[in-house]
Design a protein around this motif. Structure first.
Motif, mmCIF file in Angstrom:
data_model
loop_
_atom_site.group_PDB
_atom_site.id
_atom_site.type_symbol
_atom_site.label_atom_id
_atom_site.label_comp_id
_atom_site.label_asym_id
_atom_site.label_seq_id
_atom_site.Cartn_x
_atom_site.Cartn_y
_atom_site.Cartn_z
ATOM 1 N N GLU A 28 1.046 -1.271 0.082
ATOM 2 C CA GLU A 28 0.536 0.279 -0.264
ATOM 3 C C GLU A 28 1.084 1.426 -0.048
ATOM 4 O OE1 GLU A 28 -3.453 0.096 2.712
ATOM 5 O OE2 GLU A 28 -3.613 -1.772 2.427
ATOM 6 N N ARG A 29 1.159 2.163 -1.059
ATOM 7 C CA ARG A 29 1.372 3.445 -0.828
ATOM 8 C C ARG A 29 1.319 4.233 -0.018
ATOM 9 N NH1 ARG A 29 4.108 4.514 -6.908
ATOM 10 N NH2 ARG A 29 4.841 1.830 -7.714
ATOM 11 N N ILE A 30 2.443 5.155 0.464
ATOM 12 C CA ILE A 30 1.826 5.682 0.970
ATOM 13 C C ILE A 30 1.857 7.530 0.363
ATOM 14 C CG2 ILE A 30 2.784 7.706 2.977
ATOM 15 C CD1 ILE A 30 2.400 4.587 3.559
ATOM 16 N N LYS A 31 0.414 8.487 -0.093
ATOM 17 C CA LYS A 31 0.469 9.531 -0.670
ATOM 18 C C LYS A 31 1.512 10.152 -0.135
ATOM 19 C CE LYS A 31 -3.009 12.787 -2.034
ATOM 20 N NZ LYS A 31 -4.497 13.381 -1.934
ATOM 21 N N ASN A 32 1.981 10.892 -1.457
ATOM 22 C CA ASN A 32 3.558 12.026 -1.213
ATOM 23 C C ASN A 32 2.850 13.011 -1.443
ATOM 24 O OD1 ASN A 32 5.915 12.837 -1.117
ATOM 25 N ND2 ASN A 32 6.576 12.540 -3.168
ATOM 26 N N SER A 33 2.152 13.074 -0.112
ATOM 27 C CA SER A 33 1.097 14.873 -0.242
ATOM 28 C C SER A 33 2.193 15.606 1.316
ATOM 29 C CB SER A 33 -0.336 14.317 0.697
ATOM 30 O OG SER A 33 -0.005 14.134 1.302
ATOM 31 N N PHE A 34 3.183 15.413 1.117
ATOM 32 C CA PHE A 34 4.139 16.853 2.049
ATOM 33 C C PHE A 34 4.401 17.636 1.280
ATOM 34 C CE2 PHE A 34 8.252 18.129 4.477
ATOM 35 C CZ PHE A 34 7.348 18.261 5.581
ATOM 36 N N GLN A 35 4.386 18.889 1.753
ATOM 37 C CA GLN A 35 5.037 19.659 0.725
ATOM 38 C C GLN A 35 6.995 19.703 -0.308
ATOM 39 O OE1 GLN A 35 5.690 23.706 2.575
ATOM 40 N NE2 GLN A 35 5.983 22.873 4.333
ATOM 41 N N HIS A 36 7.761 19.164 0.632
ATOM 42 C CA HIS A 36 8.889 18.509 0.140
ATOM 43 C C HIS A 36 8.675 17.779 -0.442
ATOM 44 C CE1 HIS A 36 10.169 22.580 2.090
ATOM 45 N NE2 HIS A 36 9.852 22.149 3.002
ATOM 46 N N ARG A 37 8.738 17.459 -1.936
ATOM 47 C CA ARG A 37 7.819 15.854 -2.237
ATOM 48 C C ARG A 37 9.021 15.032 -2.475
ATOM 49 N NH1 ARG A 37 3.273 17.078 -4.758
ATOM 50 N NH2 ARG A 37 1.838 18.439 -3.811
ATOM 51 N N ASP A 38 10.053 15.666 -2.143
ATOM 52 C CA ASP A 38 11.126 14.294 -2.748
ATOM 53 C C ASP A 38 11.573 13.598 -1.069
ATOM 54 O OD1 ASP A 38 12.491 16.474 -2.016
ATOM 55 O OD2 ASP A 38 13.955 16.846 -3.311
ATOM 56 N N ILE A 39 11.030 13.715 -0.358
ATOM 57 C CA ILE A 39 11.313 13.415 0.685
ATOM 58 C C ILE A 39 11.017 11.873 1.196
ATOM 59 C CG2 ILE A 39 11.640 14.126 3.378
ATOM 60 C CD1 ILE A 39 11.596 16.621 3.233
ATOM 61 N N PHE A 40 9.705 12.003 0.780
ATOM 62 C CA PHE A 40 8.886 10.275 1.142
ATOM 63 C C PHE A 40 8.563 10.691 -0.515
ATOM 64 C CE2 PHE A 40 8.655 13.314 4.913
ATOM 65 C CZ PHE A 40 9.291 12.617 5.463
ATOM 66 N N ASN A 41 8.898 9.794 -0.994
ATOM 67 C CA ASN A 41 8.255 9.700 -2.416
ATOM 68 C C ASN A 41 8.836 7.950 -2.414
ATOM 69 O OD1 ASN A 41 11.287 11.241 -2.277
ATOM 70 N ND2 ASN A 41 10.841 10.213 -4.387
ATOM 71 N N ASP A 42 7.626 8.012 -3.164
ATOM 72 C CA ASP A 42 8.932 6.041 -3.537
ATOM 73 C C ASP A 42 7.912 5.377 -1.937
ATOM 74 O OD1 ASP A 42 8.675 4.448 -5.644
ATOM 75 O OD2 ASP A 42 10.897 4.268 -5.027
ATOM 76 N N LEU A 43 7.007 5.877 -1.494
ATOM 77 C CA LEU A 43 7.001 5.073 0.800
ATOM 78 C C LEU A 43 5.933 4.392 0.205
ATOM 79 C CD1 LEU A 43 9.199 5.253 3.141
ATOM 80 C CD2 LEU A 43 7.468 6.594 3.593
ATOM 81 N N SER A 44 6.268 3.006 0.642
ATOM 82 C CA SER A 44 4.914 2.072 0.679
ATOM 83 C C SER A 44 5.339 1.533 1.744
ATOM 84 C CB SER A 44 5.253 1.381 -0.590
ATOM 85 O OG SER A 44 4.351 1.450 -1.472
ATOM 86 N N PHE A 45 4.042 0.405 2.350
ATOM 87 C CA PHE A 45 3.955 -0.634 3.111
ATOM 88 C C PHE A 45 3.730 -1.705 2.300
ATOM 89 C CE2 PHE A 45 2.271 2.513 6.751
ATOM 90 C CZ PHE A 45 3.310 2.000 7.527
ATOM 91 N N HIS A 46 4.472 -2.743 2.644
ATOM 92 C CA HIS A 46 4.664 -3.992 2.280
ATOM 93 C C HIS A 46 4.611 -4.853 3.680
ATOM 94 C CE1 HIS A 46 7.199 -1.341 -0.008
ATOM 95 N NE2 HIS A 46 6.674 -2.602 -0.747
ATOM 96 N N ILE A 47 3.830 -5.237 3.433
ATOM 97 C CA ILE A 47 3.253 -6.693 4.657
ATOM 98 C C ILE A 47 3.463 -8.319 3.211
ATOM 99 C CG2 ILE A 47 2.520 -5.280 6.037
ATOM 100 C CD1 ILE A 47 -0.330 -6.257 5.402
#
Length: 315
Positions: free
Chosen positions: A260-279
């Motif tokens: 499940e991908r984490i929406k990259n909605s933070f104002q600085h877009r290259d900090i939490f980009n391409d972040l996902s949960f994997h189980i």
């Protein structure tokens, strides 16, 4: 309208611009002035306060609730024994010897009040690849997020284990002062997780994820909750033959992973980009072919020229 630079060196788009925000590139990630822990505490608190009310954290919490539901529904995960919390243990693992003032401890997520209800799913957090947070803006935001993550998941700081081979001695001391635990040697990601563990691995290379999967291949896979680079993105960007050659365990587990991908909605877009949960739920893993579990060869990366991992020094 022209962009401007904020106090942390981010290129930002003014609110009057109708264009979509572009990826924001932080600067000043090289070592500069000597690390001042007292000044950094204030800066870290400001970073945390910026993150806490953000849409990114709201979106993250929604995704975590979804992941929690799937973990709770998995019989394999539910039957795993958890360590009990010692009576009187305080949120964030605060040490009585800490020199941080109580008001700052509270701001940084280590409250001195009554302990909240303890998370019953995850027993610890392991953070690999945080980076040099004393000199790099991206790493500082990731540390601020780790503080919030420990509160959201309800894991004491003492149960948060951090390692990055690039940590300076001053950074290690600072993490200890916050109550975090340090991993003392380069595990290369080969940590066996005998209990449910959330692994926060921001912007780490494929070998680190591959090693982690290899170390837990089989019965311990259901213990892993990986918060890091999207495995789906690896699959989309890298030809299948290359991915199998460079990261066999990622390639093998892809179709049996719930991501499940984490929406990259933070104002600085290259900090939490391409972040996902994997189980890796038992429901998905039961569909894997039996011969897949016979793969037990230790990962080797001698054939890879641009290696995305810092290996431990040979003895």
């Amino acid at each position: 309208m022209a962009n401007k630079t904020d106090s942390d060196g981010f290129q930002i788009v003014t609110k009057k611009s109708r264009k979509c925000k572009q990826p924001l590139t932080p600067v000043n990630c090289e070592e500069g002035e000597p690390f001042d822990p007292e000044a950094f505490k204030v800066k870290l608190w400001q970073t945390r306060q910026e993150l806490k009310p953000s849409s990114f954290i709201r979106d993250f919490k929604e995704t975590w609730i979804s992941i929690q539901g799937k973990l709770e529904a998995d019989p394999a995960f539910d039957n795993i024994p958890r360590d009990s919390v010692e009576e009187g243990e305080e949120d964030g693992g605060i040490q009585s010897s800490s020199v941080l003032p109580p008001e700052l401890l509270e701001r940084l997520g280590r409250t001195t009040g009554a302990e909240p209800k303890r998370n019953i799913l995850i027993t610890s957090i392991v953070c690999y690849g945080l980076g040099n947070f004393s000199s790099c803006v991206i790493a500082r935001y990731q540390l601020g997020f780790l503080l919030l993550l420990s509160n959201i998941i309800q894991i004491p700081h003492a149960k948060c284990f951090c390692y990055d081979p690039r940590f300076t001695e001053a950074e290690k001391a600072f993490l200890k002062e916050l109550g975090f635990s340090l991993i003392t040697e380069n595990e290369e990601g080969k940590r066996i997780c005998a209990e449910p563990t959330l692994l926060f691995m921001p912007h780490c290379g494929k070998p680190l994820y591959n090693n982690l999967l290899w170390a837990n291949w089989g019965q311990y896979l259901t213990n892993l909750v990986i918060l890091g680079n999207s495995f789906t993105s690896f699959h989309e960007r890298i030809p299948e033959a290359q991915l199998k050659s460079e990261a066999l365990y990622i390639a093998s587990i892809l179709h049996f992973t719930h991501e499940e991908r984490i929406k990259n909605s933070f104002q600085h877009r290259d900090i939490f980009n391409d972040l996902s949960f994997h189980i890796f739920t038992s429901e998905r893993l039961k569909d894997a072919p039996n011969d897949m579990w016979l793969q037990k060869d230790t990962p080797c990366y001698d054939h890879i020229e641009d290696l995305e991992i810092i290996l431990k020094n040979p003895e």
